[in-house]
Scaffold this active site. Structure first.
Site, PDB file in Angstrom:
ATOM      1  N   LYS A  32       0.810  -1.213   0.000  1.00 48.19           N
ATOM      2  CA  LYS A  32       0.000   0.000   0.000  1.00 48.19           C
ATOM      3  C   LYS A  32       0.846   1.267   0.000  1.00 48.19           C
ATOM      4  O   LYS A  32       0.479   2.252  -0.641  1.00 48.19           O
ATOM      5  CB  LYS A  32      -0.960   0.010   1.186  1.00 48.19           C
ATOM      6  CG  LYS A  32      -0.325   0.218   2.550  1.00 48.19           C
ATOM      7  CD  LYS A  32      -1.375   0.294   3.633  1.00 48.19           C
ATOM      8  CE  LYS A  32      -0.738   0.462   5.005  1.00 48.19           C
ATOM      9  NZ  LYS A  32      -0.031   1.743   5.154  1.00 48.19           N
ATOM     10  N   THR A  33       1.986   1.259   0.704  1.00 49.97           N
ATOM     11  CA  THR A  33       2.829   2.462   0.730  1.00 49.97           C
ATOM     12  C   THR A  33       3.386   2.750  -0.659  1.00 49.97           C
ATOM     13  O   THR A  33       3.439   3.905  -1.099  1.00 49.97           O
ATOM     14  CB  THR A  33       3.980   2.292   1.746  1.00 49.97           C
ATOM     15  OG1 THR A  33       3.431   2.005   3.032  1.00 49.97           O
ATOM     16  CG2 THR A  33       4.807   3.556   1.823  1.00 49.97           C
ATOM     17  N   ASP A 220      -3.720   7.693   4.781  1.00 51.54           N
ATOM     18  CA  ASP A 220      -3.215   6.337   5.002  1.00 51.54           C
ATOM     19  C   ASP A 220      -3.798   5.788   6.306  1.00 51.54           C
ATOM     20  O   ASP A 220      -4.185   6.545   7.191  1.00 51.54           O
ATOM     21  CB  ASP A 220      -1.687   6.379   5.073  1.00 51.54           C
ATOM     22  CG  ASP A 220      -1.064   4.994   5.009  1.00 51.54           C
ATOM     23  OD1 ASP A 220      -1.760   4.040   4.618  1.00 51.54           O
ATOM     24  OD2 ASP A 220       0.131   4.868   5.349  1.00 51.54           O
ATOM     25  N   GLU A 221      -3.828   4.466   6.447  1.00 53.91           N
ATOM     26  CA  GLU A 221      -4.356   3.795   7.640  1.00 53.91           C
ATOM     27  C   GLU A 221      -5.734   4.346   8.010  1.00 53.91           C
ATOM     28  O   GLU A 221      -6.032   4.657   9.170  1.00 53.91           O
ATOM     29  CB  GLU A 221      -3.381   3.956   8.828  1.00 53.91           C
ATOM     30  CG  GLU A 221      -1.981   3.450   8.578  1.00 53.91           C
ATOM     31  CD  GLU A 221      -1.879   1.929   8.532  1.00 53.91           C
ATOM     32  OE1 GLU A 221      -2.927   1.255   8.605  1.00 53.91           O
ATOM     33  OE2 GLU A 221      -0.761   1.409   8.408  1.00 53.91           O
ATOM     34  N   GLN A 251      -7.691  -4.764   9.873  1.00 53.78           N
ATOM     35  CA  GLN A 251      -6.600  -4.339  10.747  1.00 53.78           C
ATOM     36  C   GLN A 251      -7.003  -3.158  11.637  1.00 53.78           C
ATOM     37  O   GLN A 251      -6.153  -2.411  12.107  1.00 53.78           O
ATOM     38  CB  GLN A 251      -5.365  -3.982   9.918  1.00 53.78           C
ATOM     39  CG  GLN A 251      -4.798  -5.160   9.141  1.00 53.78           C
ATOM     40  CD  GLN A 251      -3.508  -4.839   8.434  1.00 53.78           C
ATOM     41  OE1 GLN A 251      -2.469  -4.598   9.060  1.00 53.78           O
ATOM     42  NE2 GLN A 251      -3.542  -4.820   7.109  1.00 53.78           N
ATOM     43  N   ARG A 597       2.626 -10.143  10.649  1.00 49.71           N
ATOM     44  CA  ARG A 597       3.922  -9.451  10.772  1.00 49.71           C
ATOM     45  C   ARG A 597       5.056 -10.365  10.311  1.00 49.71           C
ATOM     46  O   ARG A 597       6.158  -9.895  10.026  1.00 49.71           O
ATOM     47  CB  ARG A 597       4.212  -9.032  12.227  1.00 49.71           C
ATOM     48  CG  ARG A 597       3.238  -8.057  12.872  1.00 49.71           C
ATOM     49  CD  ARG A 597       2.924  -6.856  12.028  1.00 49.71           C
ATOM     50  NE  ARG A 597       1.736  -7.068  11.229  1.00 49.71           N
ATOM     51  CZ  ARG A 597       1.375  -6.316  10.199  1.00 49.71           C
ATOM     52  NH1 ARG A 597       2.133  -5.317   9.810  1.00 49.71           N
ATOM     53  NH2 ARG A 597       0.269  -6.567   9.524  1.00 49.71           N
TER      54      ARG A 597
END
Length: 732
Positions: A32-33, A220-221, A251, A597
């Site tokens: 996504k980044t 973002d997020e 998330q 993770r």
């Protein structure tokens, strides 16, 4: 034209789509980044959008800095042509610095950090006579924050308190806190967003100005924002601007601090017409890890249907390890890490995640026993360390000399300034509407020795101010001078505080780096950056195993991950279980974040035995049972009563005979693979314990052995037939 050849089809669409309102649902590890940064570059390069018209709001300073660096590499040239990328708090500081005067406040208002807030509470408690044990600081700060967020002012707080003594006390502290803020022209982190929202709501022309400033808004997020933040984003977007949000409902793990999963779920209803693009290819984890995580999260009902997939195939399954207790769990984790390290795995590629901070105790002991270097990620952060705060408050004396900074440094190092002296300064400060420093500088309050002390302090500060204002001395040079002349360094050297001295040296380097990167910036701008900067990454420069809560691990990735204490009541935690479906779904999202993770190997560990926290025998986490059996292997001792999740007899899930015959099985495996036996140990016998090492039997009665182990363990009472305990002769 931006090169999108390296992107998958969905990523290409997310970068190039021309819809006014876009929701990018980006699964864990889906790039996504990369997509977000390429989207911004696409707007600048291909759509000829001016960089200054582009805003990107990130969740952390670390994410903002990463995006800035990526965009700089993709858009080489003048730094002034970069888009504005920051956290929402940094954005609000920028907006308020320009326009807060319309609210009757000066532009150079103070931004309070957590320590500053506690300092005000200490003042309030002393003035009102509040017992800090009855009203802990964190609880009062939550009370104040909740009132502000709900737009409950002081008068309304008193009304709601009614005749309840405790609530009236909290309202009094709230009143003191707000009045003190007003006296100092100081805003806390909650205020930064609340004041910006209020300013936009009150002054339409100010809101319109910022809507014209940023025509393309990216968030973002997005799954982690709360209702107040969403209000601000909506105000900036208005009806004309483009809004591009990136997030993953699976998330959403911050509902306890206001995040609302419904915000991202309902985006299409709030912004019409909008388009949703799914990023569902995971580039981080192996297939077993990802499929195992998918099989858990699909048990949530309130989510957007998506199935992440990966092309990273591996025969390595998720490993579930069951132990007899938390000490044994920690010993096994430490031994496994040592084994991985000896095989070539760097310590910093390994992380241990846990649901709550208190769980680190036994884990730390296990690592110390094996002499494994570790760091508590997100423990005491660099800028929050005592000596760093002291030095930064000296810098604040140069820029603004606010009361909180004055109170912190006037007696650091010790100058003999006692409580009576501080009370006198405070009294005059309130009566004369001056800062405490102005009182000391301008009023003739003291005689004799105290006058000499105060005059010396004032002369020192005024000299630093003159140096700062003449512009001939760089910020870091002035800072070095302040640390020397204030006596901070000498005091630490006298106390042989070598680690704290190293922290001051690191801070000087930080100021120097800031001076080199931003040669035209002021000392005040550096302090503003530090106040907002809470994510400095200190762990990757050395080789440490990283311990952290799952919440702290959000946005990070590691080659190998251990998730400890996977027990019902711990993970998922007891509070969530008592909340029912909603609480369990939040915990399941947290488990999903923890599992994803890991890039190459995931260990899920549980501890058996009685828990004093839970006041019952531990049972295995339901999240382990939700993992499809084809993606997980079970090892260690387990406990079975009535069903697969409740066990009381030790079993071994691994076929170890071949390994034992070849001599390749480890001591820890051999200690923990056996079933319990009816054993009577003899006085003087030598034994080996999985946790405590070699010991001598002092006595053994009724199946309970009293054994002397070397320092620091001492004498322990252990069931003689426990699988963690063996005669030394049996292991030879």
């Amino acid at each position: 034209m931006i090169d999108v050849s390296g992107l998958n089809e969905n990523q290409k669409q997310a970068v190039l789509a021309d819809s006014k309102y876009l929701r990018i649902v980006a699964g864990a590890g889906s790039g996504k980044t990369r997509v977000l940064t390429m989207r911004i570059v696409h707007l600048i390069q291909d759509e000829n959008i001016l960089p200054r018209q582009i805003l990107a709001i990130t969740f952390t300073n670390k994410a903002a800095n990463e995006m800035k660096e990526r965009i700089k590499k993709m858009l080489p040239g003048d730094a002034g042509s970069q888009p504005w990328i920051s956290t929402i708090h940094s954005l609000c500081v920028r907006i308020l610095r320009e326009d807060i005067m319309c609210m009757g406040w000066p532009r150079n208002f103070t931004v309070l950090d957590a320590e500053d807030q506690k300092s005000i509470l200490r003042e309030a408690y002393k003035a009102i006579g509040v017992d800090a044990t009855a009203f802990p600081y964190p609880a009062l700060l939550d009370y104040i924050s909740n009132n502000k967020s709900a737009e409950i002012d002081v008068q309304r707080a008193f009304t709601l308190a009614g005749s309840f003594t405790g609530d009236k006390t909290k309202a009094k502290v709230y009143e003191f806190y707000v009045n003190r803020q007003n006296q100092m022209y100081a805003l806390d982190f909650d205020d930064l967003i609340l004041w910006t929202v209020r300013m936009f709501r009150t002054f339409a022309e100010v809101q319109a100005k910022w809507q014209r400033r940023f025509k393309f808004i990216h968030v973002d997020e997005f799954q982690d924002i709360d209702k107040i933040q969403y209000k601000l984003i909506s105000q900036l977007a208005g009806t004309e601007n483009s809004l591009y949000v990136v997030g993953d409902p699976d998330q959403t793990i911050y509902t306890w601090r206001g995040a609302d999963v419904n915000i991202i779920m309902n985006f299409e209803n709030d912004f019409k017409p909008s388009r949703t693009i799914m990023l569902n290819e995971n580039y981080r984890s192996t297939s077993a890890i990802l499929n195992g995580a998918n099989s858990v999260i699909k048990n949530n009902n309130h989510r957007m249907e998506k199935e992440l997939y990966t092309n990273r195939k591996s025969d390595e399954k998720i490993t579930h390890y069951a132990s007899a207790g938390d000490a044994y769990e920690a010993a096994w984790i430490a031994a496994k890490i040592q084994e991985l390290h000896k095989a070539g795995k760097a310590y910093h590629d390994i992380a241990i995640l846990y649901r709550s901070n208190y769980l680190s105790r036994s884990l730390e002991k296990g690592l110390l026993d094996e002499r494994i270097p570790y760091i508590i990620y997100g423990g005491t952060r660099f800028y929050e360390r005592m000596e760093v705060k002291d030095a930064l408050c000296y810098l604040r004396m140069v820029t603004g000399a606010d009361d909180l900074a004055f109170q912190r440094v006037i007696n650091k190092p010790r100058r003999g300034v006692g409580n009576k002296t501080m009370d006198l300064i405070t009294e005059h400060s309130v009566a004369e509407h001056k800062t405490m420093y102005e009182v000391v500088r301008d009023d003739e309050l003291f005689t004799g020795k105290m006058k000499t002390v105060m005059d010396s302090f004032v002369n020192m500060v005024e000299r630093w101010k003159r140096i700062s204002q003449d512009g001939k001395t760089q910020i870091f040079e002035l800072f070095e001078q302040i640390i020397e002349e204030s006596g901070l360094r000498k005091a630490l050297e006298d106390d042989k505080e070598l680690d704290r001295i190293e922290n001051l040296k690191e801070l000087i380097d930080d100021v120097k780096e800031f001076s080199e990167d931003y040669p035209e910036s002021s000392l005040d701008e550096y302090l503003q950056l530090v106040t907002l900067y809470g994510d400095r990454d200190e762990t990757m420069n050395s080789d440490f195993v990283q311990l952290m809560t799952v919440h702290a691990a959000k946005g990070l990735e590691f080659d190998t991950v251990f998730v400890s204490d996977m027990n019902d009541g711990i993970f998922p935690n007891e509070r969530a279980m008592n909340e029912g479906k909603k609480g369990i779904e939040e915990e399941r999202r947290l488990a999903y974040v923890a599992f994803t993770r890991a890039k190459n190997k995931l260990f899920l560990c549980e501890a058996g035995g009685y828990s004093y926290i839970l006041q019952r025998v531990r049972t295995r986490s339901r999240f382990i049972d939700e993992i499809d059996e084809q993606y997980i292997e079970h090892i260690g001792a387990t406990f079975e009563e009535e069903g697969p999740r409740h066990r009381n007899s030790y079993q071994d899930y691994e076929a170890r005979e071949d390994r034992e015959s070849q001599g390749s099985i480890s001591l820890l495996d051999r200690l923990q693979s056996s079933k319990p036996q009816n054993v009577e140990l003899k006085k003087g016998e030598q034994v080996v314990h999985a946790k405590f090492g070699e010991g001598i039997v002092i006595s053994c009665k009724g199946g309970i052995a009293e054994i002397a182990f070397p320092y620091p363990f001492g004498i322990k009472k252990i069931a003689a037939g426990h699988p963690s305990l063996k005669r030394k002769t049996d292991l030879n």
